[in-house]
Design an enzyme around this catalytic site. Structure first.
Site, PDB file in Angstrom:
ATOM      1  N   LYS A   1       0.871  -1.128   0.110  1.00  0.00           N
ATOM      2  CA  LYS A   1       0.011  -0.037  -0.003  1.00  0.00           C
ATOM      3  C   LYS A   1       0.969   1.248  -0.102  1.00  0.00           C
ATOM      4  O   LYS A   1       1.662   1.661   0.949  1.00  0.00           O
ATOM      5  CB  LYS A   1      -0.919   0.039   1.240  1.00  0.00           C
ATOM      6  CG  LYS A   1      -2.071   1.099   1.113  1.00  0.00           C
ATOM      7  CD  LYS A   1      -2.764   0.998   2.618  1.00  0.00           C
ATOM      8  CE  LYS A   1      -4.028   1.847   2.256  1.00  0.00           C
ATOM      9  NZ  LYS A   1      -4.034   3.330   2.015  1.00  0.00           N
TER      10      LYS A   1
ATOM     11  N   ARG B   1      -3.436   8.998  -5.489  1.00  0.00           N
ATOM     12  CA  ARG B   1      -4.389   7.976  -6.234  1.00  0.00           C
ATOM     13  C   ARG B   1      -4.449   8.594  -7.768  1.00  0.00           C
ATOM     14  O   ARG B   1      -4.776  10.016  -7.599  1.00  0.00           O
ATOM     15  CB  ARG B   1      -5.539   7.784  -5.717  1.00  0.00           C
ATOM     16  CG  ARG B   1      -6.219   6.772  -6.662  1.00  0.00           C
ATOM     17  CD  ARG B   1      -7.336   6.055  -5.448  1.00  0.00           C
ATOM     18  NE  ARG B   1      -7.761   4.943  -6.340  1.00  0.00           N
ATOM     19  CZ  ARG B   1      -8.605   3.789  -5.779  1.00  0.00           C
ATOM     20  NH1 ARG B   1      -9.028   4.114  -4.526  1.00  0.00           N
ATOM     21  NH2 ARG B   1      -8.941   2.772  -6.561  1.00  0.00           N
TER      22      ARG B   1
ATOM     23  N   ARG C   1      -8.302  11.302  -6.552  1.00  0.00           N
ATOM     24  CA  ARG C   1      -9.183  10.426  -5.716  1.00  0.00           C
ATOM     25  C   ARG C   1     -10.560  10.929  -5.842  1.00  0.00           C
ATOM     26  O   ARG C   1     -11.816  10.221  -5.582  1.00  0.00           O
ATOM     27  CB  ARG C   1      -8.606  10.035  -4.368  1.00  0.00           C
ATOM     28  CG  ARG C   1      -9.404   8.966  -3.756  1.00  0.00           C
ATOM     29  CD  ARG C   1      -9.058   8.905  -2.231  1.00  0.00           C
ATOM     30  NE  ARG C   1      -9.716   8.073  -1.291  1.00  0.00           N
ATOM     31  CZ  ARG C   1     -10.947   7.993  -0.860  1.00  0.00           C
ATOM     32  NH1 ARG C   1     -11.665   9.093  -1.214  1.00  0.00           N
ATOM     33  NH2 ARG C   1     -11.355   6.996  -0.121  1.00  0.00           N
TER      34      ARG C   1
ATOM     35  N   GLU D   1      -1.315   4.411  -7.909  1.00  0.00           N
ATOM     36  CA  GLU D   1      -0.682   5.475  -6.864  1.00  0.00           C
ATOM     37  C   GLU D   1       0.687   5.997  -7.404  1.00  0.00           C
ATOM     38  O   GLU D   1       1.507   5.316  -7.574  1.00  0.00           O
ATOM     39  CB  GLU D   1      -0.672   4.775  -5.591  1.00  0.00           C
ATOM     40  CG  GLU D   1      -0.392   5.615  -4.544  1.00  0.00           C
ATOM     41  CD  GLU D   1      -1.719   6.140  -3.538  1.00  0.00           C
ATOM     42  OE1 GLU D   1      -2.968   5.752  -4.197  1.00  0.00           O
ATOM     43  OE2 GLU D   1      -1.703   6.855  -2.659  1.00  0.00           O
TER      44      GLU D   1
ATOM     45  N   PHE E   1      -2.262  -0.430 -10.275  1.00  0.00           N
ATOM     46  CA  PHE E   1      -2.632  -1.674  -9.615  1.00  0.00           C
ATOM     47  C   PHE E   1      -3.997  -2.303 -10.095  1.00  0.00           C
ATOM     48  O   PHE E   1      -4.470  -3.182  -9.576  1.00  0.00           O
ATOM     49  CB  PHE E   1      -2.816  -1.370  -8.016  1.00  0.00           C
ATOM     50  CG  PHE E   1      -3.789  -0.226  -7.325  1.00  0.00           C
ATOM     51  CD1 PHE E   1      -4.939  -0.099  -7.584  1.00  0.00           C
ATOM     52  CD2 PHE E   1      -2.961   0.856  -6.979  1.00  0.00           C
ATOM     53  CE1 PHE E   1      -5.756   0.927  -6.949  1.00  0.00           C
ATOM     54  CE2 PHE E   1      -3.566   1.895  -6.482  1.00  0.00           C
ATOM     55  CZ  PHE E   1      -4.755   2.201  -6.527  1.00  0.00           C
TER      56      PHE E   1
ATOM     57  N   ARG F   1     -16.911   0.552  -0.884  1.00  0.00           N
ATOM     58  CA  ARG F   1     -15.771  -0.135   0.072  1.00  0.00           C
ATOM     59  C   ARG F   1     -16.416  -1.694   0.284  1.00  0.00           C
ATOM     60  O   ARG F   1     -17.261  -1.616   0.828  1.00  0.00           O
ATOM     61  CB  ARG F   1     -15.992   0.891   1.360  1.00  0.00           C
ATOM     62  CG  ARG F   1     -14.590   0.638   2.127  1.00  0.00           C
ATOM     63  CD  ARG F   1     -14.840   1.755   3.341  1.00  0.00           C
ATOM     64  NE  ARG F   1     -14.390   3.038   3.078  1.00  0.00           N
ATOM     65  CZ  ARG F   1     -13.200   3.416   2.992  1.00  0.00           C
ATOM     66  NH1 ARG F   1     -12.178   2.706   3.040  1.00  0.00           N
ATOM     67  NH2 ARG F   1     -12.878   4.603   2.764  1.00  0.00           N
TER      68      ARG F   1
ATOM     69  N   LYS G   1      -7.482  -3.589   3.397  1.00  0.00           N
ATOM     70  CA  LYS G   1      -6.278  -2.959   4.061  1.00  0.00           C
ATOM     71  C   LYS G   1      -5.889  -3.417   5.196  1.00  0.00           C
ATOM     72  O   LYS G   1      -6.670  -3.621   6.101  1.00  0.00           O
ATOM     73  CB  LYS G   1      -6.321  -1.746   3.685  1.00  0.00           C
ATOM     74  CG  LYS G   1      -7.228  -0.692   4.614  1.00  0.00           C
ATOM     75  CD  LYS G   1      -7.202   0.967   4.249  1.00  0.00           C
ATOM     76  CE  LYS G   1      -8.358   1.444   4.867  1.00  0.00           C
ATOM     77  NZ  LYS G   1      -8.549   2.851   4.849  1.00  0.00           N
TER      78      LYS G   1
HETATM   79  P1  ATP Z   1      -6.402   6.062   3.479  1.00  0.00           P
HETATM   80  O1  ATP Z   1      -6.914   6.983   4.448  1.00  0.00           O
HETATM   81  O2  ATP Z   1      -6.004   4.855   4.477  1.00  0.00           O
HETATM   82  O3  ATP Z   1      -5.368   6.298   2.493  1.00  0.00           O
HETATM   83  P2  ATP Z   1      -8.535   6.115   1.930  1.00  0.00           P
HETATM   84  O4  ATP Z   1      -9.803   6.217   2.696  1.00  0.00           O
HETATM   85  O5  ATP Z   1      -7.971   7.029   1.138  1.00  0.00           O
HETATM   86  O6  ATP Z   1      -7.672   5.335   2.911  1.00  0.00           O
HETATM   87  P3  ATP Z   1      -8.900   3.261   1.349  1.00  0.00           P
HETATM   88  O7  ATP Z   1      -9.901   2.605   0.851  1.00  0.00           O
HETATM   89  O8  ATP Z   1      -8.447   3.069   2.902  1.00  0.00           O
HETATM   90  O9  ATP Z   1      -8.742   4.753   0.975  1.00  0.00           O
HETATM   91  O10 ATP Z   1      -7.556   2.756   0.776  1.00  0.00           O
HETATM   92  C1  ATP Z   1      -7.409   2.750  -0.453  1.00  0.00           C
HETATM   93  C2  ATP Z   1      -6.466   3.660  -0.999  1.00  0.00           C
HETATM   94  O11 ATP Z   1      -4.979   3.340  -0.760  1.00  0.00           O
HETATM   95  C3  ATP Z   1      -6.520   4.113  -2.414  1.00  0.00           C
HETATM   96  O12 ATP Z   1      -7.415   4.840  -2.335  1.00  0.00           O
HETATM   97  C4  ATP Z   1      -5.301   4.230  -3.005  1.00  0.00           C
HETATM   98  O13 ATP Z   1      -4.960   5.742  -3.236  1.00  0.00           O
HETATM   99  C5  ATP Z   1      -4.254   3.528  -2.072  1.00  0.00           C
HETATM  100  N1  ATP Z   1      -3.499   2.648  -2.686  1.00  0.00           N
HETATM  101  C6  ATP Z   1      -2.127   2.569  -2.205  1.00  0.00           C
HETATM  102  N2  ATP Z   1      -1.659   1.379  -2.799  1.00  0.00           N
HETATM  103  C7  ATP Z   1      -2.739   0.493  -3.251  1.00  0.00           C
HETATM  104  C8  ATP Z   1      -2.587  -0.593  -3.972  1.00  0.00           C
HETATM  105  N3  ATP Z   1      -1.585  -1.312  -4.082  1.00  0.00           N
HETATM  106  N4  ATP Z   1      -4.019  -1.040  -4.377  1.00  0.00           N
HETATM  107  C9  ATP Z   1      -5.004  -0.366  -4.164  1.00  0.00           C
HETATM  108  N5  ATP Z   1      -4.925   0.912  -3.287  1.00  0.00           N
HETATM  109  C10 ATP Z   1      -3.834   1.510  -2.997  1.00  0.00           C
END
Ligand code: ATP
Length: 593
Positions: free
Chosen positions: A252, A257, A272, A302, A342, A417, A423
């Site tokens: 991660k 994003r 995002r 990312e 990804f 989600r 995660k």
């Molecule tokens: P956080 O605040 O933890 O970054 P979030 O609410 O923005 O989370 P989550 O659904 O928790 O989003 O986690 C997905 C996010 O992680 C994605 O929006 C992306 O930006 C990031 N990410 C990083 N590496 C990866 C990966 N290998 N595959 C998918 N998402 C990834």
């Protein structure tokens, strides 16, 4: 439809305090809207000119609007300013001054919704020298032709003060009821929305092509897909169990994003929040043109700063240097980015979202085998918790924040989600392992040492996506820098409301209610049951009702509010309930050990 008719619906919306009534009013409104104006009605009602990826903004400051009101009514700017101060609301001030104005409505013709919308787009699109005067005149013409009540909304719209509180989910539900008489079409409408991120387009497609058009809705290049999101689980064992014994595990990355669309040489990159951020990444655009061999593609990835010499990932604080409006070319040289791809949602004319994940991953690996800037995300396939834990530890050691496990047979699930992505982040001793993104629904007056800042903390809420309401979870009183307190108060003063907003479900009363608009990131030590908060409220065994609250919540992050999340993207009440259950499980197993 005439704009003045629309204004009457807004008067009704303004007066309601329940979401159900809101849906009824919106359904009535849509029933009376023609197919060629429904998209504009959706945009205006949500206070925007276009979906976020078009990046159209009004650029009308209060002073200019005051000038327009003065020209349209024959009053002086000082009179307008005085009324504004008295009312604390420019729309209300415009309405009152219009009532007093002796200037007859200048144009006999009453404006239709589309005419007002088109004029507003022209106002927004006017730039360059002399543009201020042109904008002021155009708005003055609209105010002059309006009745007092309509003038209120003509003024509020370009000031981003409409705040009718109509969220995406309410629009989708009302559209479904309009077309079918009940809610059954909502999932399909949601799906169409997830594919194009344009609520106006969804409404128009339904109004023009009926249910069929929604069922056959397509992914379109350069209209961003709403991103897939991850659920969370605290242990490797639980992840492997949830994934039925086998899954892919991705590193991660903590960067930006990027959803990349390419057709021939044309490239766009969406954030995002689905904003068009192409201009921020000239180096990535070039890399896509050079390294992506497909003719057309939509990729999810990312981007983050990476030191090629040492092979180290750079922390988010360094990557964020790239978020700027000036000096972009220099920044691209100083902090070059890598894109870790990804997922792939579209390839050479084919929608690949329905394919199983392992197939999309194969495509990615083939596409980016020997490429320089774009690479497939680091990944292994795991069948045991031990393998997963080791990969997790290694990933953390290399400076990344955690892993995302992916179900091998899952489709790409846009806009949701789901447990097809799970995660797991580094856990902080004695703290919840993840931060929460809370919606600000109110704030408190400063007391004691905070008196000078007129700010004593926030009332935070989670999003209940089933009911489409915001449920309070905690008062947040610490973690603010002085600058953040000043900034927050200034931002919140502008959006205070006299009564609790319709979509807020609360028992506690803050000193000031605000329209749900901003999201803050909060860390806490623990989630506890609470009789006073409404987050995930449930009846207890003893017959009383209890919600969930945070223990020792504090603001984190350098930015006062999270600019990359809308209120509907905040942590949901369901997620908090899950975290609460997980926390209990962890505590139990550690006491047992
Ligand atoms: P956080 O605040 O933890 O970054 P979030 O609410 O923005 O989370 P989550 O659904 O928790 O989003 O986690 C997905 C996010 O992680 C994605 O929006 C992306 O930006 C990031 N990410 C990083 N590496 C990866 C990966 N290998 N595959 C998918 N998402 C990834």
């Amino acid at each position: 439809m005439l704009f003045k008719e629309l204004a009457q619906y807004y008067e009704k919306l303004d007066a309601v305090s329940s979401r159900l009534t809101m849906i009824e009013i919106m359904t009535e409104l849509f029933k009376h809207t023609k197919p060629d104006e429904i998209a504009n009605v959706v945009y205006i009602t949500q206070g925007v000119l276009a979906p976020p990826f078009e990046g159209v903004e009004f650029g009308m400051a209060e002073k200019l609007v005051e000038e327009s009101i003065a020209i349209a009514t024959g009053f002086t700017k000082e009179d307008v300013e005085k009324e504004y101060r008295k009312q604390g609301d420019m729309g209300k001030a415009a309405q009152i001054i219009k009532e007093k104005s002796r200037l007859k409505r200048m144009s006999q013709k009453e404006h239709s919704v589309n005419e007002v919308y088109d004029a507003m787009r022209k106002i927004a699109g006017t730039s360059g020298s002399g543009s201020k005067d042109v904008k002021v005149k155009m708005l003055a013409n609209l105010i002059a032709a309006a009745e007092p009540v309509d003038a209120k909304y003509v003024v509020k719209y370009p000031l981003d003060e409409l705040r009718l509180g109509v969220g995406d989910s309410t629009v989708l539900e009302a559209l479904s009821v309009m077309a079918t008489g009940h809610r059954k079409l909502k999932p399909e409408l949601e799906n169409a929305y997830n594919l194009c991120s344009d609520l106006g387009l969804v409404a128009e497609s339904l109004a023009k092509g009926g249910e069929k058009a929604i069922e056959h809705f397509h992914v379109t290049l350069f209209k961003p897909i709403r991103p897939a999101l991850a659920e969370r689980l605290p242990t490797a064992e639980q992840i492997i169990e949830k994934m039925n014994g086998k899954c892919a595990v991705d590193q991660k990355y903590d960067g930006f994003r990027c959803q990349i669309h390419k057709d021939g040489n044309k490239v766009k990159i969406f954030s995002r929040r689905l904003e068009d951020t192409t201009a921020m990444y000239p180096d990535l655009v070039q890399a896509v043109q050079k390294e992506v061999k497909a003719k057309s593609i939509i990729l999810d990835g990312e981007a983050l700063a990476f030191n090629e010499d040492t092979g180290e990932f750079l922390p988010f604080q360094e990557t964020i240097q790239r978020k700027r409006k000036h000096g972009i070319a220099e920044a691209a040289i100083d902090t070059p980015l890598k894109l870790f791809a990804f997922d792939v949602m579209y390839l050479d004319g084919e929608n690949t979202m329905g394919e199983p994940y392992h197939k999309r991953r194969d495509t990615l690996e083939k596409l980016f085998k020997d490429t320089e800037t774009i690479r497939p995300s680091g990944q292994i396939i795991c069948t045991t918790a031990k393998q997963l834990s080791e990969f997790f530890e290694k990933t953390i050691e290399s400076g990344l924040e955690g892993i995302i496990a992916k179900e091998l047979n899952a489709q790409y699930i846009a806009g949701a989600r789901k447990f097809s992505w799970v995660k797991m982040k580094r856990s902080y001793k004695g703290e919840l392992s993840d931060t929460l993104d809370l919606v600000i629904v109110g704030y408190y007056r400063g007391r004691g040492s905070r008196q000078a800042f007129k700010f004593g903390g926030l009332l935070g809420a989670t999003y209940n996506d089933k009911k489409d309401v915001f449920e309070t979870i905690s008062r947040i009183g610490s973690g603010f820098t002085e600058a953040q307190m000043v900034e927050l108060r200034k931002m919140l003063e502008k959006i205070t409301t006299k009564t609790k907003p319709a979509r807020v479900d609360a028992v506690v009363e803050p000193d000031f209610w605000v329209t749900p608009k901003y999201v803050v990131t909060v860390r806490a030590d623990e989630i506890t049951k609470s009789p006073t908060h409404t987050c995930a409220r449930q009846r207890q065994e003893d017959g009383t009702e209890a919600g969930l609250a945070l223990r020792f919540p504090r603001l984190v992050g350098e930015e006062a509010v999270r600019s990359d999340k809308s209120v509907e993207e905040a942590t949901t009440s369901k997620e908090v309930l899950e975290m609460f259950k997980q926390q209990k499980r962890v505590t139990l197993s550690s006491t047992e050990a």
